[in-house]
Design an enzyme around this catalytic site. Sequence first.
Site, mmCIF file in Angstrom:
data_model
loop_
_atom_site.group_PDB
_atom_site.id
_atom_site.type_symbol
_atom_site.label_atom_id
_atom_site.label_comp_id
_atom_site.label_asym_id
_atom_site.label_seq_id
_atom_site.Cartn_x
_atom_site.Cartn_y
_atom_site.Cartn_z
ATOM 1 N N HIS A 1 0.809 -1.235 0.000
ATOM 2 C CA HIS A 1 0.000 0.000 0.000
ATOM 3 C C HIS A 1 0.838 1.279 0.000
ATOM 4 O O HIS A 1 0.546 2.229 0.726
ATOM 5 C CB HIS A 1 -0.944 0.016 1.207
ATOM 6 C CG HIS A 1 -2.013 -1.038 1.198
ATOM 7 N ND1 HIS A 1 -2.534 -1.579 0.051
ATOM 8 C CD2 HIS A 1 -2.679 -1.651 2.237
ATOM 9 C CE1 HIS A 1 -3.471 -2.472 0.362
ATOM 10 N NE2 HIS A 1 -3.575 -2.546 1.671
ATOM 11 N N HIS B 1 -10.152 1.607 0.331
ATOM 12 C CA HIS B 1 -10.099 0.514 1.284
ATOM 13 C C HIS B 1 -11.206 0.502 2.357
ATOM 14 O O HIS B 1 -10.915 0.217 3.534
ATOM 15 C CB HIS B 1 -8.724 0.543 1.952
ATOM 16 C CG HIS B 1 -8.202 -0.777 2.380
ATOM 17 N ND1 HIS B 1 -8.846 -1.574 3.304
ATOM 18 C CD2 HIS B 1 -7.091 -1.446 2.020
ATOM 19 C CE1 HIS B 1 -8.137 -2.664 3.494
ATOM 20 N NE2 HIS B 1 -7.072 -2.623 2.726
ATOM 21 N N GLU C 1 -11.652 -4.197 -3.115
ATOM 22 C CA GLU C 1 -10.732 -3.173 -3.609
ATOM 23 C C GLU C 1 -10.469 -3.375 -5.090
ATOM 24 O O GLU C 1 -9.791 -4.319 -5.477
ATOM 25 C CB GLU C 1 -9.401 -3.265 -2.861
ATOM 26 C CG GLU C 1 -9.513 -3.304 -1.360
ATOM 27 C CD GLU C 1 -8.254 -3.889 -0.716
ATOM 28 O OE1 GLU C 1 -7.136 -3.595 -1.170
ATOM 29 O OE2 GLU C 1 -8.387 -4.661 0.250
#
Length: 341
Positions: free
Chosen positions: A94, A169, A308
């Site tokens: 991420h 998210h 996602e």
Amino acid sequence: MSNSTEVFTLKNKNNVEVSFMANGGRIVSIKVPDKKGEIADVVIGYDTPEEALKGDSYFGALCGRYANRIVGGKFTIDGVEYQLDTNNGNNHLHGGFEGFNVREWKVEPVVIDKYAQAYKLLLVSPDGDQKYPGELTVEVVYGLTDDNEFVIDYKAETTKPTVINLTSHPYFNLKGAGNGTVEDHELQINASKYTPIDEALGTVSGEIAEVKDTLFDFTSAKKIGDAVNGDWEQLEYGGGGLDHNFVIDDYDGTVKLAATLFEPASGRKLEVYTDQPGVQVYTGNHFDGSEKGKHGCPIEKWGGVALETQIFPDSPNHDHFPDAVLRPGETYKHLCVYKFD
Ligand code: BGC
């Protein structure tokens, strides 16, 4: 890192409300009615922005530059090797230690015909930010339509060749945050293939496998509990549940229905549409109830499910995966629609 607690809210004529923070663009609540018209907040997280700042910074956040994992934090573009930080075991996750999920986004209201209300979120990530090449200018529109569609419209441009994979998210629980796990939610995914996790790598190996005859066959609607309570090494490698990228069928870059989540007791339904080739399904396997979330309820394992939309994990290292490279003069585009019913 930013400490701002500013919250913005989008509303439509059906009393649907989406609230988010400038910090990380984090979606902190999505309030939608059930079949009787009763409103509940269907994303898990925290009651206040102050608590959100102290809590899990990925809840509802915009993740980047590269959402999901890059093995060893390494990739090569035009023969030049780049080494990102490894903030998740041996992998980069991420966007690194200070990903877009903890940045202060510049937020401004925008008027766009198709939306009841919309905001634009802007971020300029400098050249070398988290060791990624190129200055990246990112523009995300959060728009809410009167058809109960919450739209996330991403665009980005770079000054040097770089890799990119942005996502959002939020963890959904259609019964309302704090009302138990998502085991009773029915999930359908338009994916006959997924990318298995390799135990040693802690993410995908590059293999693309059929879901047929596995616990991950969600081609017809099935209870999430029927998958996560099964006995299979892929669930173990996912940390005790689903943490897998599904390959959306018939991907052609146009917007398609990727997944449908339905909760029978409330009658709430969520459809996820995207122009991306993959959807990472993560059932919150690392939550253990030790942290308190909304209404003081513990954030428990499988308490929410993240859907996602994105390209595949570790794409920069697999030629047969979607192209993750963005070059100067090109525009990265990604559309994700969360439609509530
Ligand atoms: C990943 C999980 C990770 C989580 C962090 C998800 O997108 O797939 O592996 O633990 O983000 O919040």
